[in-house]
Design an enzyme around this catalytic site. Structure first.
Site, mmCIF file in Angstrom:
data_model
loop_
_atom_site.group_PDB
_atom_site.id
_atom_site.type_symbol
_atom_site.label_atom_id
_atom_site.label_comp_id
_atom_site.label_asym_id
_atom_site.label_seq_id
_atom_site.Cartn_x
_atom_site.Cartn_y
_atom_site.Cartn_z
ATOM 1 N N ARG A 102 0.878 -1.181 0.000
ATOM 2 C CA ARG A 102 0.000 0.000 0.000
ATOM 3 C C ARG A 102 0.901 1.212 0.000
ATOM 4 N NH1 ARG A 102 -5.228 1.476 3.576
ATOM 5 N NH2 ARG A 102 -6.061 0.144 1.942
ATOM 6 N N HIS A 129 -7.448 0.800 -6.394
ATOM 7 C CA HIS A 129 -7.640 -0.055 -5.213
ATOM 8 C C HIS A 129 -8.307 -1.365 -5.675
ATOM 9 C CE1 HIS A 129 -7.807 -1.218 -1.172
ATOM 10 N NE2 HIS A 129 -8.649 -0.344 -0.659
ATOM 11 N N GLN A 132 -10.100 -3.863 -3.148
ATOM 12 C CA GLN A 132 -11.400 -3.392 -2.670
ATOM 13 C C GLN A 132 -12.477 -3.642 -3.721
ATOM 14 O OE1 GLN A 132 -12.248 -1.742 0.444
ATOM 15 N NE2 GLN A 132 -14.236 -2.345 -0.363
ATOM 16 N N ASP A 219 -17.055 7.460 -1.842
ATOM 17 C CA ASP A 219 -15.765 7.354 -1.151
ATOM 18 C C ASP A 219 -15.512 8.710 -0.491
ATOM 19 O OD1 ASP A 219 -13.202 6.562 -0.365
ATOM 20 O OD2 ASP A 219 -12.306 6.804 -2.352
ATOM 21 N N CYS A 259 -16.300 1.722 0.703
ATOM 22 C CA CYS A 259 -15.092 0.960 1.029
ATOM 23 C C CYS A 259 -14.678 1.110 2.481
ATOM 24 C CB CYS A 259 -13.947 1.359 0.102
ATOM 25 S SG CYS A 259 -13.447 3.085 0.264
ATOM 26 N N ARG A 287 -13.575 -8.470 1.721
ATOM 27 C CA ARG A 287 -12.159 -8.204 1.469
ATOM 28 C C ARG A 287 -11.344 -9.464 1.771
ATOM 29 N NH1 ARG A 287 -10.083 -3.052 1.715
ATOM 30 N NH2 ARG A 287 -8.206 -4.109 0.950
#
Ligand code: CP
Ligand code: NVA
Length: 301
Positions: A102, A129, A132, A219, A259, A287
């Site tokens: 990440r 991402h 996700q 988001d 998310c 996830r």
């Protein structure tokens, strides 16, 4: 499939394969059926940004698969003191069987893959991402039964989540509508891909975008690394919120995903969030299952 760097690299078939395996691994976990596909393998997890879900789901998932996860904070690694990613990649490839990273720049993830010799998994960059979005697609299929005829609407920042959702949803056959304020649209690479599809639209009107949507997603307005822009972004994104007004123009049985972490009363109201908590927390759970499927695909013998 050698790595998971971005959704653009996956075909629709590869995405469906991962989702099918994720469903199977979820079933096995729920029924106490052991699935030690990665016995004796190690996964290094490099974090240059904070995380709750990504860290814990990868770490737990690796353990459930019989492998060993190593949490590697960039504060402790030499990479945090400027050791080149090219060297880090070649060294870590000699100890580990896979790396999840990440970080900020997508190029760093691509460089790890180029210089290393083990599978690299993108656990979020400023650009995308993918982990996700695989979990999001898994959740959509779980609640809706299939992707056929569905419309996904994304409201908010044309950032990592929007980028991966646009690509992932189009690749599995969904219609996609995105509402972003001026100046916050996804980058050209994503729009060039999306504009090849007749069932893609981008607008600055959240209400237009949400019309007849089956899945609404948003988001945060200020992502990790953009904390200094938070006040400016609050102004730019005012009105780009999933609320009752938007839900009223979507299909009656529309689902909502986020998310997480969520900022209530910014990108989503508390009321809509809590009304759809069932989907949102199943998404968070997924996830684990989706990433286990990715690790098995990339790292099993
Ligand atoms: N959604 C997500 O990636 O959460 P974390 O930042 O907590 O890992
Ligand atoms: N866009 C958000 C996603 C967090 C999972 C961020 O990058 O901070």
């Amino acid at each position: 499939m050698k790595h998971l760097l971005k959704m653009l690299d996956l075909s629709g078939e590869e995405i469906i394969d991962i989702l099918n395996l994720a469903d199977q691994l979820k079933y096995e976990l729920k029924h106490g059926i052991p699935h030690p596909h990665l016995k004796g393998k190690t996964l290094g997890m490099i974090f240059q940004k904070a995380s709750t879900r990504t860290r814990v789901s990868f770490e737990t998932g690796m353990y459930q698969l019989g492998g060993y996860p190593l949490f590697l904070s960039s504060h402790d690694l030499q990479i945090g003191r400027g050791e080149p990613v090219q060297d880090t990649a070649r060294v870590l490839s000699r100890y580990l069987d896979g790396i999840m990273i990440r970080t900020f720049e997508q190029k760093e993830v691509e460089d790890l893959a180029e210089y290393g010799s083990i599978p690299i998994i993108n656990g979020l960059t400023d650009f995308c991402h993918p982990c996700q979005v695989l979990a999001d697609l898994m959740t959509i299929r779980e609640f809706k039964g299939s992707f056929d005829g569905l419309k996904m609407c994304f409201i908010g920042d044309g950032n990592n989540m929007a980028n991966s959702l646009i690509v992932g949803c189009l690749k599995v056959g969904m219609a996609v509508s995105v509402a972003c304020p001026d100046g916050y649209r996804p980058p050209a690479e994503i729009l060039d891909f999306a504009n090849q599809y007749d069932n893609f639209e981008i607008t600055d009107s959240p209400l237009k975008s949400a019309e007849n949507a089956d899945v609404l997603i948003t988001d945060v307005w200020a992502s990790m690394g953009q904390e200094g822009e938070a006040e400016m972004r609050k102004k730019a994104f005012a009105g780009y919120q999933i609320n009752d007004e938007l839900m009223a123009v979507a299909h009656d049985d529309a689902m909502v995903l986020h998310c997480l972490p969520a900022h209530r009363e910014e990108e989503i109201t508390e009321k809509v969030f809590e009304a759809h908590a069932k989907e949102i927390f199943e998404e968070a759970e997924n996830r684990l299952h989706a990433q286990k499927a990715v690790m098995v695909k990339l790292m099993a013998d």
